[in-house]
Design an enzyme around this catalytic site. Structure first.
Site, PDB file in Angstrom:
ATOM      1  N   ASP A  68     -12.842  -8.288   0.755  1.00 42.68           N
ATOM      2  CA  ASP A  68     -13.294  -6.969   0.299  1.00 42.68           C
ATOM      3  C   ASP A  68     -12.877  -6.728  -1.150  1.00 42.68           C
ATOM      4  O   ASP A  68     -11.949  -7.357  -1.655  1.00 42.68           O
ATOM      5  CB  ASP A  68     -12.756  -5.848   1.212  1.00 42.68           C
ATOM      6  CG  ASP A  68     -11.239  -5.814   1.283  1.00 42.68           C
ATOM      7  OD1 ASP A  68     -10.609  -6.889   1.304  1.00 42.68           O
ATOM      8  OD2 ASP A  68     -10.665  -4.703   1.298  1.00 42.68           O
ATOM      9  N   GLU A 133      -8.145  -5.340   2.777  1.00 40.58           N
ATOM     10  CA  GLU A 133      -6.878  -5.361   2.039  1.00 40.58           C
ATOM     11  C   GLU A 133      -6.847  -4.202   1.069  1.00 40.58           C
ATOM     12  O   GLU A 133      -5.816  -3.608   0.819  1.00 40.58           O
ATOM     13  CB  GLU A 133      -6.725  -6.686   1.279  1.00 40.58           C
ATOM     14  CG  GLU A 133      -5.298  -6.968   0.809  1.00 40.58           C
ATOM     15  CD  GLU A 133      -4.953  -6.337  -0.533  1.00 40.58           C
ATOM     16  OE1 GLU A 133      -3.758  -6.186  -0.838  1.00 40.58           O
ATOM     17  OE2 GLU A 133      -5.864  -5.973  -1.289  1.00 40.58           O
TER      18      GLU A 133
HETATM   19 ZN   LIG Z   1      -6.439  -8.332  -4.051  1.00 38.32          ZN
END
Ligand SMILES: [Zn+2]
Length: 377
Positions: A68, A133
């Site tokens: 992501d 994340e």
């Molecule tokens: Zn990163």
């Protein structure tokens, strides 16, 4: 077989704004399966994750990272479309170019090359990849680690491909991170007319001296591996909007980035003590987003990574614990040595994010050499 550059471009063109994966993980998984990996998809809520393995024995070397990316912001602020990879002046532009799609591509290339040249390598190569994340980080690495713990699966060495370098590729390897503790503070006062303060209790005035103390105090000196602990206010609000009203309540949010010299309990007690000393009527909620961790220099993983950087890039990396948190915080408590080694981070989360084209292949060679040093039989 495409190059690391081509794979990076393919990944950038998939607009995987957190927590969407947008087809990045299937692209990586297909490449890994083609060289004999067993890939397991672990989707939790809106988050795609995968765990993949080549080998069955310990030691387990794990590449970790995220597909992501943060949102691009207004695309008009970019010189090129953020989700169209463009090369100009030796740089590859696009959201995720540095954080961290070039890192993912370098891992895959290094792994393909290693498995082909060392089909009977010792131990296991694993991948732990998430699409959450940059977001809340609840259904990502944290959940996968829970699954692995339940199955008694081990990770001995974890290399997170986050962009750790500061000026040139390989100048910095992260060997730990500070902890992060946040507080949501409400100060309770009594609303009133601004001309009659004797009938009100102003929560802004009540907090001000305590805040002065919290922001000016020395929490600790840090230590050999960590910067000193810091306290920062991120948000503060009070007021009804009217200029003639003393507000009845103040809300503030703050964060402490802390070294291994501190504990969560001690930080909480210190904040409470300062608020109590200044008689601030309050309620306070705490959130621990990560405990500090350290992979002390001299271990097999950091030794191998440092040697690989020295051999491939001709420089001696600085071992650092600075910067924000990463998913390493969830993996380190498994007992793994964890380091972060990746491309230059000076454009991450910014407009016109980019990576030096030549660095992608060079990073792949550093990863390849690290694998050789640890797992070649
Ligand atoms: Zn990163």
């Amino acid at each position: 077989m495409s190059t690391a550059l081509e794979l990076t471009r393919d990944l950038i063109s998939r607009a995987s704004v957190s927590p969407t994966d947008a087809g990045c993980q299937p692209l990586m998984a297909a490449r890994l399966e083609a060289v004999g990996f067993e890939v397991e998809n672990l989707r939790f809520g809106p988050v795609d994750n995968f765990w993949a393995k080549h080998g069955r024995e310990r030691p387990v070397f794990c590449f970790a990272g995220h597909t992501d990316v943060v949102p691009s912001g207004p695309t008009d602020d970019w010189r090129t479309d953020p989700f169209t990879p463009v090369i100009a002046g030796g740089m590859l532009y696009g959201r995720g170019a540095a954080d961290m799609k070039s890192g993912l591509a370098a891992m895959v290339m290094a792994t393909e090359q290693f498995v082909r040249s060392h089909p009977d390598h010792r131990g296991t190569i694993a991948y732990l990849i998430t699409s959450d994340e940059e977001g809340p980080s609840v259904d990502g690495t944290r959940r996968v680690v829970e699954v692995l713990r339940d199955r008694h699966e081990a990770i001995d060495w974890c290399l997170v491909g986050e962009p750790s370098s500061e000026k040139v590729l390989g100048d910095t390897i992260k060997i730990g991170r500070r902890g992060s503790l946040s507080g949501r503070l409400t100060v309770h006062g009594v609303q009133g007319h601004i001309a009659y303060p004797q009938f009100a209790d102003n929560p802004v005035h009540a907090l001000a001296p305590a805040l002065a103390e919290l922001t000016s105090m020395t929490w600790d000196q840090g230590n050999e591996h960590f910067q000193p602990t810091t306290f920062q206010i991120s948000n503060i609000s009070a007021g009804t909007g009217a200029p003639n009203v003393i507000p009845g309540e103040l809300k503030a949010r703050f964060n402490l980035r802390f070294s291994t010299e501190q504990s969560v309990e001690r930080l909480q007690a210190t904040v409470e003590a300062v608020l109590t000393k200044h008689r601030v009527k309050h309620t306070l909620e705490w959130f621990v987003s990560g405990l500090p961790f350290l992979t002390a220099p001299g271990g097999a993983l950091s030794n191998a990574a440092c040697r690989a950087v020295r051999e491939q890039l001709g420089l001696d990396p600085n071992l650092s614990t600075g910067g924000g948190t990463s998913d390493g915080r969830f993996i380190a408590p498994m007992g793994a040595q964890v380091i972060e080694l990746g491309v230059v981070n000076d454009t991450i989360h910014k407009v016109n994010e980019c990576v030096r084209v030549a660095d992608i292949e060079r990073l792949a060679q550093v990863y390849f050499r690290t694998l050789e040093l640890l797992l070649a039989s």
